[in-house]
Design a protein around this motif. Structure first.
Motif, mmCIF file in Angstrom:
data_model
loop_
_atom_site.group_PDB
_atom_site.id
_atom_site.type_symbol
_atom_site.label_atom_id
_atom_site.label_comp_id
_atom_site.label_asym_id
_atom_site.label_seq_id
_atom_site.Cartn_x
_atom_site.Cartn_y
_atom_site.Cartn_z
ATOM 1 N N GLN A 9 0.721 -1.391 0.073
ATOM 2 C CA GLN A 9 -0.160 0.127 -0.037
ATOM 3 C C GLN A 9 0.817 1.409 -0.194
ATOM 4 O O GLN A 9 0.518 2.239 -0.731
ATOM 5 N N VAL A 10 1.840 1.276 0.727
ATOM 6 C CA VAL A 10 2.746 2.325 0.699
ATOM 7 C C VAL A 10 3.410 2.596 -0.566
ATOM 8 O O VAL A 10 3.384 3.437 -1.053
ATOM 9 N N LEU A 11 4.024 1.537 -1.242
ATOM 10 C CA LEU A 11 4.465 1.646 -2.647
ATOM 11 C C LEU A 11 3.486 1.907 -3.749
ATOM 12 O O LEU A 11 3.892 2.716 -4.403
ATOM 13 N N PHE A 12 2.331 1.320 -3.286
ATOM 14 C CA PHE A 12 1.165 1.980 -4.494
ATOM 15 C C PHE A 12 1.091 3.475 -4.572
ATOM 16 O O PHE A 12 0.672 3.898 -5.422
ATOM 17 N N SER A 13 1.357 4.059 -3.054
ATOM 18 C CA SER A 13 0.850 5.441 -3.173
ATOM 19 C C SER A 13 2.062 6.272 -3.548
ATOM 20 O O SER A 13 2.164 7.555 -3.420
ATOM 21 N N THR A 14 3.018 5.835 -4.249
ATOM 22 C CA THR A 14 3.981 6.442 -4.696
ATOM 23 C C THR A 14 4.157 6.875 -6.173
ATOM 24 O O THR A 14 2.787 6.321 -6.796
ATOM 25 N N ALA A 15 4.613 7.643 -6.798
ATOM 26 C CA ALA A 15 4.752 7.763 -8.107
ATOM 27 C C ALA A 15 5.284 6.665 -8.987
ATOM 28 O O ALA A 15 5.284 6.974 -10.277
ATOM 29 N N LEU A 16 5.899 5.717 -8.589
ATOM 30 C CA LEU A 16 6.647 4.891 -9.048
ATOM 31 C C LEU A 16 5.405 3.932 -10.050
ATOM 32 O O LEU A 16 4.388 3.969 -9.751
ATOM 33 N N PRO A 18 5.159 0.231 -12.566
ATOM 34 C CA PRO A 18 5.727 -0.995 -13.042
ATOM 35 C C PRO A 18 7.041 -0.917 -14.175
ATOM 36 O O PRO A 18 7.821 -1.716 -14.162
ATOM 37 N N SER A 19 6.722 -0.126 -15.123
ATOM 38 C CA SER A 19 7.826 0.220 -16.114
ATOM 39 C C SER A 19 8.852 0.702 -15.720
ATOM 40 O O SER A 19 9.867 0.749 -16.611
ATOM 41 N N ASP A 20 9.024 1.246 -14.489
ATOM 42 C CA ASP A 20 10.532 1.853 -14.208
ATOM 43 C C ASP A 20 11.495 1.030 -14.015
ATOM 44 O O ASP A 20 12.504 1.407 -13.691
ATOM 45 N N GLU A 21 11.274 -0.325 -14.028
ATOM 46 C CA GLU A 21 12.167 -1.348 -13.527
ATOM 47 C C GLU A 21 13.104 -1.081 -12.424
ATOM 48 O O GLU A 21 14.274 -1.006 -12.594
ATOM 49 N N LEU A 22 12.748 -0.924 -11.461
ATOM 50 C CA LEU A 22 13.768 -0.531 -10.234
ATOM 51 C C LEU A 22 14.016 -1.767 -9.669
ATOM 52 O O LEU A 22 13.640 -2.974 -9.598
ATOM 53 N N SER A 23 15.307 -1.817 -8.836
ATOM 54 C CA SER A 23 15.988 -2.840 -8.066
ATOM 55 C C SER A 23 15.060 -2.733 -6.961
ATOM 56 O O SER A 23 14.432 -1.898 -6.347
ATOM 57 N N GLY A 54 -11.180 3.348 -5.982
ATOM 58 C CA GLY A 54 -12.579 3.818 -6.242
ATOM 59 C C GLY A 54 -12.565 4.791 -7.380
ATOM 60 O O GLY A 54 -13.464 4.827 -8.329
ATOM 61 N N ASP A 55 -11.825 5.501 -7.570
ATOM 62 C CA ASP A 55 -11.457 6.783 -8.920
ATOM 63 C C ASP A 55 -10.896 5.717 -10.183
ATOM 64 O O ASP A 55 -11.333 6.122 -11.203
ATOM 65 N N TYR A 56 -10.050 4.917 -9.867
ATOM 66 C CA TYR A 56 -9.291 3.977 -11.201
ATOM 67 C C TYR A 56 -9.563 2.822 -10.951
ATOM 68 O O TYR A 56 -8.381 1.922 -11.145
ATOM 69 N N PRO A 57 -10.811 2.078 -10.939
ATOM 70 C CA PRO A 57 -10.667 0.669 -10.730
ATOM 71 C C PRO A 57 -10.149 -0.156 -11.847
ATOM 72 O O PRO A 57 -9.739 -1.293 -11.482
ATOM 73 N N GLU A 58 -10.131 0.285 -12.957
ATOM 74 C CA GLU A 58 -9.729 -0.559 -13.959
ATOM 75 C C GLU A 58 -8.129 -0.569 -13.986
ATOM 76 O O GLU A 58 -7.688 -1.547 -14.599
ATOM 77 N N THR A 59 -7.543 0.298 -13.383
ATOM 78 C CA THR A 59 -6.083 0.148 -13.281
ATOM 79 C C THR A 59 -5.682 -0.229 -11.798
ATOM 80 O O THR A 59 -4.356 -0.608 -11.467
ATOM 81 N N TYR A 60 -6.581 -0.324 -10.777
ATOM 82 C CA TYR A 60 -6.276 -0.706 -9.353
ATOM 83 C C TYR A 60 -5.593 -2.054 -9.165
ATOM 84 O O TYR A 60 -4.786 -2.090 -8.799
ATOM 85 N N ARG A 65 -1.210 -5.594 -7.784
ATOM 86 C CA ARG A 65 -0.450 -6.842 -8.011
ATOM 87 C C ARG A 65 1.050 -6.405 -8.248
ATOM 88 O O ARG A 65 1.837 -7.292 -7.763
ATOM 89 N N TRP A 66 1.494 -5.437 -8.999
ATOM 90 C CA TRP A 66 2.670 -4.900 -9.253
ATOM 91 C C TRP A 66 3.310 -4.780 -7.710
ATOM 92 O O TRP A 66 4.427 -5.126 -7.461
ATOM 93 N N ALA A 67 2.430 -3.930 -7.094
ATOM 94 C CA ALA A 67 3.073 -3.528 -5.880
ATOM 95 C C ALA A 67 3.520 -4.727 -4.745
ATOM 96 O O ALA A 67 4.243 -4.514 -3.988
ATOM 97 N N LEU A 68 2.459 -5.668 -4.757
ATOM 98 C CA LEU A 68 2.596 -6.729 -3.831
ATOM 99 C C LEU A 68 3.767 -7.562 -4.099
ATOM 100 O O LEU A 68 4.738 -8.043 -3.403
ATOM 101 N N GLY A 69 3.995 -7.746 -5.673
ATOM 102 C CA GLY A 69 5.220 -8.405 -6.090
ATOM 103 C C GLY A 69 6.465 -7.862 -5.871
ATOM 104 O O GLY A 69 7.359 -8.600 -5.359
ATOM 105 N N ALA A 70 6.294 -6.675 -6.150
ATOM 106 C CA ALA A 70 7.656 -5.784 -5.953
ATOM 107 C C ALA A 70 8.108 -5.953 -4.399
ATOM 108 O O ALA A 70 9.320 -6.098 -4.141
ATOM 109 N N VAL A 71 7.393 -5.550 -3.561
ATOM 110 C CA VAL A 71 7.572 -5.489 -2.261
ATOM 111 C C VAL A 71 8.133 -6.949 -1.615
ATOM 112 O O VAL A 71 9.157 -6.970 -0.862
ATOM 113 N N ALA A 72 7.426 -7.836 -2.167
ATOM 114 C CA ALA A 72 7.840 -9.521 -1.542
ATOM 115 C C ALA A 72 9.211 -9.443 -2.238
ATOM 116 O O ALA A 72 9.872 -10.014 -1.230
#
Length: 81
Positions: A9-16, A18-23, A54-60, A65-72
């Motif tokens: 949730q913290v990562l989700f709330s950043t401007a990052l 998935p295409s950023d390919e971060l370490s 609520g505002d963007y359910p199509e991309t949420y 999923r990206w945020a969960l995988g990235a932090v894991a």
């Protein structure tokens, strides 16, 4: 210790993006910086996530999923190191 869901949730709330390919290190840095900006309160990030869902359910789902995988991956790497 925060859960994977809270970290995501913290990562989700950043401007990052998935295409950023971060370490894993960059992911952890971004989470730390965002959490600091939220006064150390992950519930402030969670409220942003709820608003985005609520505002963007199509991309949420894709972004969460990206945020969960990235932090894991990022935090598993930190524990293994």
């Amino acid at each position: 210790m925060m859960t994977t869901t809270e970290l995501a949730q913290v990562l989700f709330s950043t401007a990052l993006q998935p295409s950023d390919e971060l370490s894993p290190f960059q992911i952890r840095q971004a989470v730390d910086a965002r959490l600091c900006a939220c006064g150390g309160d992950p519930s402030r990030c969670a409220s942003y996530v709820a608003q985005e869902a609520g505002d963007y359910p199509e991309t949420y789902v894709r972004r969460m999923r990206w945020a969960l995988g990235a932090v894991a991956d990022a935090y598993a790497t930190a524990v293994a190191a």
